[in-house]
Scaffold this motif. Structure first.
Motif, mmCIF file in Angstrom:
data_model
loop_
_atom_site.group_PDB
_atom_site.id
_atom_site.type_symbol
_atom_site.label_atom_id
_atom_site.label_comp_id
_atom_site.label_asym_id
_atom_site.label_seq_id
_atom_site.Cartn_x
_atom_site.Cartn_y
_atom_site.Cartn_z
ATOM 1 N N ARG A 8 24.232 -17.977 -63.233
ATOM 2 C CA ARG A 8 23.187 -18.342 -64.197
ATOM 3 C C ARG A 8 23.466 -19.709 -64.808
ATOM 4 O O ARG A 8 22.557 -20.517 -65.001
ATOM 5 C CB ARG A 8 23.078 -17.284 -65.302
ATOM 6 C CG ARG A 8 22.430 -16.004 -64.863
ATOM 7 C CD ARG A 8 22.076 -15.112 -66.035
ATOM 8 N NE ARG A 8 23.199 -14.803 -66.892
ATOM 9 C CZ ARG A 8 24.011 -13.762 -66.761
ATOM 10 N NH1 ARG A 8 23.825 -12.908 -65.770
ATOM 11 N NH2 ARG A 8 24.994 -13.555 -67.598
ATOM 12 N N PHE A 9 24.728 -19.990 -65.108
ATOM 13 C CA PHE A 9 25.098 -21.278 -65.689
ATOM 14 C C PHE A 9 24.754 -22.415 -64.729
ATOM 15 O O PHE A 9 24.132 -23.409 -65.109
ATOM 16 C CB PHE A 9 26.601 -21.281 -66.018
ATOM 17 C CG PHE A 9 27.118 -22.598 -66.511
ATOM 18 C CD1 PHE A 9 26.842 -23.025 -67.797
ATOM 19 C CD2 PHE A 9 27.880 -23.405 -65.685
ATOM 20 C CE1 PHE A 9 27.323 -24.247 -68.253
ATOM 21 C CE2 PHE A 9 28.365 -24.622 -66.133
ATOM 22 C CZ PHE A 9 28.085 -25.042 -67.420
ATOM 23 N N ILE A 10 25.146 -22.260 -63.468
ATOM 24 C CA ILE A 10 24.910 -23.314 -62.477
ATOM 25 C C ILE A 10 23.420 -23.480 -62.194
ATOM 26 O O ILE A 10 22.946 -24.584 -61.945
ATOM 27 C CB ILE A 10 25.707 -23.006 -61.190
ATOM 28 C CG1 ILE A 10 27.201 -23.171 -61.476
ATOM 29 C CG2 ILE A 10 25.282 -23.904 -60.042
ATOM 30 C CD1 ILE A 10 28.107 -22.689 -60.377
ATOM 31 N N ALA A 11 22.666 -22.385 -62.239
ATOM 32 C CA ALA A 11 21.227 -22.446 -61.964
ATOM 33 C C ALA A 11 20.423 -22.998 -63.143
ATOM 34 O O ALA A 11 19.246 -23.320 -62.982
ATOM 35 C CB ALA A 11 20.717 -21.055 -61.597
ATOM 36 N N ASN A 12 21.044 -23.134 -64.301
ATOM 37 C CA ASN A 12 20.348 -23.623 -65.490
ATOM 38 C C ASN A 12 19.939 -25.084 -65.276
ATOM 39 O O ASN A 12 20.776 -25.960 -65.096
ATOM 40 C CB ASN A 12 21.268 -23.496 -66.709
ATOM 41 C CG ASN A 12 20.572 -23.821 -67.997
ATOM 42 O OD1 ASN A 12 19.587 -24.553 -68.032
ATOM 43 N ND2 ASN A 12 21.085 -23.278 -69.083
#
Length: 58
Positions: free
Chosen positions: A18-22
């Motif tokens: 989720r962090f990287i996809a933000n």
């Protein structure tokens, strides 16, 4: 950082995904300086890099 219990490890992995996809986070701006700093003193050492490419074939 990496929990021993599989359920917690999966939770940590989902959190990183989720962090990287933000879209508001520029991964290159964040990690390139960090990696360069970490590698700065490793010039005379050999670095082995393992990459998991399993997601490329799904």
């Amino acid at each position: 950082m990496f929990p021993a219990e599989p359920e917690k490890a999966q939770s940590v992995e989902r959190r990183w995904q989720r962090f990287i996809a933000n879209q508001r986070i520029d991964i290159n701006k964040l990690y390139v300086p960090l990696v360069l700093l970490a590698l700065k003193n490793w010039q005379s050492h050999r670095l082995y890099l393992a990459m998991d490419t399993t997601v490329l074939w799904e």
